[in-house]
Design a protein around this motif. Structure first.
Motif, PDB file in Angstrom:
ATOM      1  N   GLN A   1       0.664  -1.216   0.019  1.00  0.00           N
ATOM      2  CA  GLN A   1      -0.109   0.335  -0.010  1.00  0.00           C
ATOM      3  C   GLN A   1       1.069   1.271   0.425  1.00  0.00           C
ATOM      4  O   GLN A   1       0.665   1.995  -0.750  1.00  0.00           O
ATOM      5  CB  GLN A   1      -0.792  -0.215   1.450  1.00  0.00           C
ATOM      6  CG  GLN A   1      -1.819   0.663   1.152  1.00  0.00           C
ATOM      7  CD  GLN A   1      -2.804   1.343   2.716  1.00  0.00           C
ATOM      8  OE1 GLN A   1      -3.168  -0.690   2.765  1.00  0.00           O
ATOM      9  NE2 GLN A   1      -3.345   1.793   3.343  1.00  0.00           N
TER      10      GLN A   1
ATOM     11  N   LEU B   1      -5.344   5.589  -0.828  1.00  0.00           N
ATOM     12  CA  LEU B   1      -4.613   4.699  -0.200  1.00  0.00           C
ATOM     13  C   LEU B   1      -4.157   4.936   1.278  1.00  0.00           C
ATOM     14  O   LEU B   1      -4.019   3.812   1.918  1.00  0.00           O
ATOM     15  CB  LEU B   1      -3.627   4.535  -1.187  1.00  0.00           C
ATOM     16  CG  LEU B   1      -3.899   3.822  -2.771  1.00  0.00           C
ATOM     17  CD1 LEU B   1      -2.744   3.663  -3.430  1.00  0.00           C
ATOM     18  CD2 LEU B   1      -4.869   2.703  -1.960  1.00  0.00           C
TER      19      LEU B   1
ATOM     20  N   THR C   1     -10.498   3.360   1.114  1.00  0.00           N
ATOM     21  CA  THR C   1      -8.825   3.334   0.762  1.00  0.00           C
ATOM     22  C   THR C   1      -9.593   2.137  -0.147  1.00  0.00           C
ATOM     23  O   THR C   1      -8.774   1.773  -1.758  1.00  0.00           O
ATOM     24  CB  THR C   1      -8.134   2.355   1.674  1.00  0.00           C
ATOM     25  OG1 THR C   1      -7.674   3.084   3.419  1.00  0.00           O
ATOM     26  CG2 THR C   1      -6.513   1.640   0.952  1.00  0.00           C
TER      27      THR C   1
ATOM     28  N   HIS D   1      -7.344  -5.012   1.233  1.00  0.00           N
ATOM     29  CA  HIS D   1      -8.967  -4.119   1.724  1.00  0.00           C
ATOM     30  C   HIS D   1      -9.854  -4.397   2.276  1.00  0.00           C
ATOM     31  O   HIS D   1     -11.027  -3.949   2.968  1.00  0.00           O
ATOM     32  CB  HIS D   1      -8.362  -2.488   2.064  1.00  0.00           C
ATOM     33  CG  HIS D   1      -7.718  -1.988   2.766  1.00  0.00           C
ATOM     34  ND1 HIS D   1      -7.218  -1.537   3.856  1.00  0.00           N
ATOM     35  CD2 HIS D   1      -5.483  -1.766   1.716  1.00  0.00           C
ATOM     36  CE1 HIS D   1      -6.043  -1.290   4.251  1.00  0.00           C
ATOM     37  NE2 HIS D   1      -5.300  -1.946   3.103  1.00  0.00           N
TER      38      HIS D   1
END
Length: 124
Positions: free
Chosen positions: A10, A61, A74, A118
């Motif tokens: 990420q 993000l 996200t 996520h």
């Protein structure tokens, strides 16, 4: 997926998109053409819009998860970056720039990993 590995992917993905976005927002199109032939097909404003989308995606993000405010943003940001990279890959294919397509594909895959990781964590 291990949350530590997801966090690393990420952060790296966000840094890459932030750097690319800032470059497109701050550099004139003529300067970008040296390394990014595809900008010939777009106006200065369109290139800046792409840069803005990349920068906002990078922020999306990191910030929602970091601040624990609306963390569902996200995976949405990651999905938006995947779509952006699909558009980039299509542009490179259309221009016959297959080697230049590799970074778009890699960044798209990294953004997809963030999305899946996520979305799974949030049980979306």
């Amino acid at each position: 997926m291990d949350t530590t590995l997801l966090s690393i992917v990420q952060i790296l993905t966000a840094v890459a998109f932030a750097g690319a976005g800032i470059m497109k927002l701050t550099q004139p199109k003529v300067k970008l053409q040296t390394n990014m032939g595809w900008v010939e097909d777009f106006s200065q404003n369109q290139v800046r819009l792409i840069g803005l989308l990349e920068l906002l995606g990078a922020i999306g993000l990191i910030l929602p998860v970091l601040l624990n405010i609306l963390p569902w943003l996200t995976p949405i940001a990651a999905a938006g970056l995947v779509l952006t990279m699909i558009g980039a890959a299509i542009t490179h294919i259309r221009r016959g720039e297959l080697p230049q397509m590799v970074p778009s594909v890699v960044l798209g895959i990294l953004a997809a990993i963030v999305f899946i990781g996520h979305a799974t964590l949030l049980s979306l």
